[in-house]
Write an enzyme that holds these catalytic residues in place. Structure first.
Site, PDB file in Angstrom:
ATOM      1  N   ASP A  66       0.846  -1.186   0.000  1.00  0.00           N
ATOM      2  CA  ASP A  66       0.000   0.000   0.000  1.00  0.00           C
ATOM      3  C   ASP A  66       0.885   1.241   0.000  1.00  0.00           C
ATOM      4  O   ASP A  66       2.099   1.147   0.184  1.00  0.00           O
ATOM      5  CB  ASP A  66      -0.995   0.000   1.169  1.00  0.00           C
ATOM      6  CG  ASP A  66      -0.331  -0.139   2.524  1.00  0.00           C
ATOM      7  OD1 ASP A  66       0.905  -0.266   2.570  1.00  0.00           O
ATOM      8  OD2 ASP A  66      -1.052  -0.114   3.530  1.00  0.00           O
ATOM      9  N   TYR A  68       2.887   4.751   0.856  1.00  0.00           N
ATOM     10  CA  TYR A  68       3.525   5.279   2.059  1.00  0.00           C
ATOM     11  C   TYR A  68       2.475   6.062   2.859  1.00  0.00           C
ATOM     12  O   TYR A  68       1.654   6.782   2.291  1.00  0.00           O
ATOM     13  CB  TYR A  68       4.692   6.184   1.692  1.00  0.00           C
ATOM     14  CG  TYR A  68       5.806   5.485   0.940  1.00  0.00           C
ATOM     15  CD1 TYR A  68       6.517   4.439   1.523  1.00  0.00           C
ATOM     16  CD2 TYR A  68       6.165   5.869  -0.352  1.00  0.00           C
ATOM     17  CE1 TYR A  68       7.553   3.804   0.846  1.00  0.00           C
ATOM     18  CE2 TYR A  68       7.205   5.243  -1.041  1.00  0.00           C
ATOM     19  CZ  TYR A  68       7.882   4.211  -0.436  1.00  0.00           C
ATOM     20  OH  TYR A  68       8.905   3.575  -1.100  1.00  0.00           O
ATOM     21  N   PHE A  79       6.499   2.271  -4.462  1.00  0.00           N
ATOM     22  CA  PHE A  79       7.886   2.403  -4.015  1.00  0.00           C
ATOM     23  C   PHE A  79       8.492   3.780  -4.277  1.00  0.00           C
ATOM     24  O   PHE A  79       9.480   4.152  -3.655  1.00  0.00           O
ATOM     25  CB  PHE A  79       8.793   1.323  -4.626  1.00  0.00           C
ATOM     26  CG  PHE A  79       8.436  -0.074  -4.237  1.00  0.00           C
ATOM     27  CD1 PHE A  79       8.695  -0.529  -2.957  1.00  0.00           C
ATOM     28  CD2 PHE A  79       7.818  -0.941  -5.132  1.00  0.00           C
ATOM     29  CE1 PHE A  79       8.357  -1.824  -2.562  1.00  0.00           C
ATOM     30  CE2 PHE A  79       7.475  -2.234  -4.757  1.00  0.00           C
ATOM     31  CZ  PHE A  79       7.745  -2.678  -3.475  1.00  0.00           C
ATOM     32  N   HIS A 188      10.133  -9.569  -0.201  1.00  0.00           N
ATOM     33  CA  HIS A 188       9.908  -8.128  -0.299  1.00  0.00           C
ATOM     34  C   HIS A 188      11.215  -7.384   0.016  1.00  0.00           C
ATOM     35  O   HIS A 188      12.029  -7.857   0.813  1.00  0.00           O
ATOM     36  CB  HIS A 188       8.820  -7.721   0.697  1.00  0.00           C
ATOM     37  CG  HIS A 188       8.278  -6.355   0.481  1.00  0.00           C
ATOM     38  ND1 HIS A 188       8.855  -5.235   1.039  1.00  0.00           N
ATOM     39  CD2 HIS A 188       7.221  -5.914  -0.245  1.00  0.00           C
ATOM     40  CE1 HIS A 188       8.159  -4.166   0.678  1.00  0.00           C
ATOM     41  NE2 HIS A 188       7.170  -4.543  -0.104  1.00  0.00           N
TER      42      HIS A 188
END
Length: 230
Positions: A66, A68, A79, A188
């Site tokens: 999701d 930031y 990202f 991740h």
């Protein structure tokens, strides 16, 4: 038109993938949240990744989780952060792998939009989040939205690369029709997961090798033009 309607180039595909009523319900919930609390990214950026790349131009899909959840960080691309924003931990790890894999220096900016210019869809598995509450919107129906979108992309157009980093992305990626595509799964890039298989996964070079094997042009991953060593 709904005030939070997705770009026209994507709306038809999304309605076909998840149903017009489900898409409408998701947009209504998004609108209610923006009207009642602080939500990131700002509403004008919520569709930024889809506005930047039309479906037929997508070459690589990078799935995040999701957005930031802090002020000034999220701008609608997984990202990525706007110019001048401190680089978050997961992106720092992406840049470490980028430097090792490509030979380019770690960028000073966390703005990944130059990748989007080349057909990289930087997509989160949830498009919104409440301020300071990671994962707060993850059960809203975004899973149907993302799964439908991935299936559409994998069954139309040419060969694509799908980067599925972590369990959230890999779960969403189950809808991908894998035939003819390159699917890279790893842990991740977060500080908790990067050492469990993300580092050393070489997504940049492996993706370019895939495209070259298909007779297609590779992507220019370089963000700032600086070699790692002279």
């Amino acid at each position: 038109m709904h005030p939070l309607s997705p770009p026209h180039s994507w709306k038809i595909a999304l309605e076909k993938a998840m149903g017009a009523s489900a898409l409408q319900a998701l947009m209504d919930r998004m609108q209610q949240a923006y009207a009642s609390e602080t939500v990131y990214p700002p509403a004008e950026h919520v569709w930024a990744a889809l506005e930047h790349v039309v479906p037929e131009d997508v070459r690589v899909v990078v799935l995040g989780q999701d957005p930031y959840h802090g002020f000034g960080q999220a701008h609608g691309y997984a990202f990525s952060v706007p110019p001048g924003c401190p680089i978050p931990p997961s992106l720092r790890n992406i840049f470490k792998e980028y430097a090792q894999d490509t030979g380019f220096a770690i960028p000073n900016s966390g703005d990944l939009r130059p990748w989007a210019d080349q057909g990289v869809l930087l997509l989160n598995t949830a498009l919104t989040v409440s301020e300071g509450q990671p994962g707060s919107h993850s059960a809203w129906g975004y899973s149907t939205f993302v799964s439908g979108l991935l299936h559409h992309l994998s069954t139309t157009g040419g060969p694509k690369a799908f980067w599925l980093w972590g369990k959230h992305a890999q779960s969403a990626g189950q809808s991908i029709s894998s035939e003819g595509h390159f699917i890279l799964e790893s842990s991740h890039p977060s500080p908790l997961g990067a050492y469990r298989g993300f580092f050393g996964s070489k997504p940049f070079s492996k993706t370019n090798a895939f495209f070259e094997q298909k007779g297609l042009s590779p992507l220019s991953w370089c963000l700032e033009g600086l070699p790692l060593s002279l």
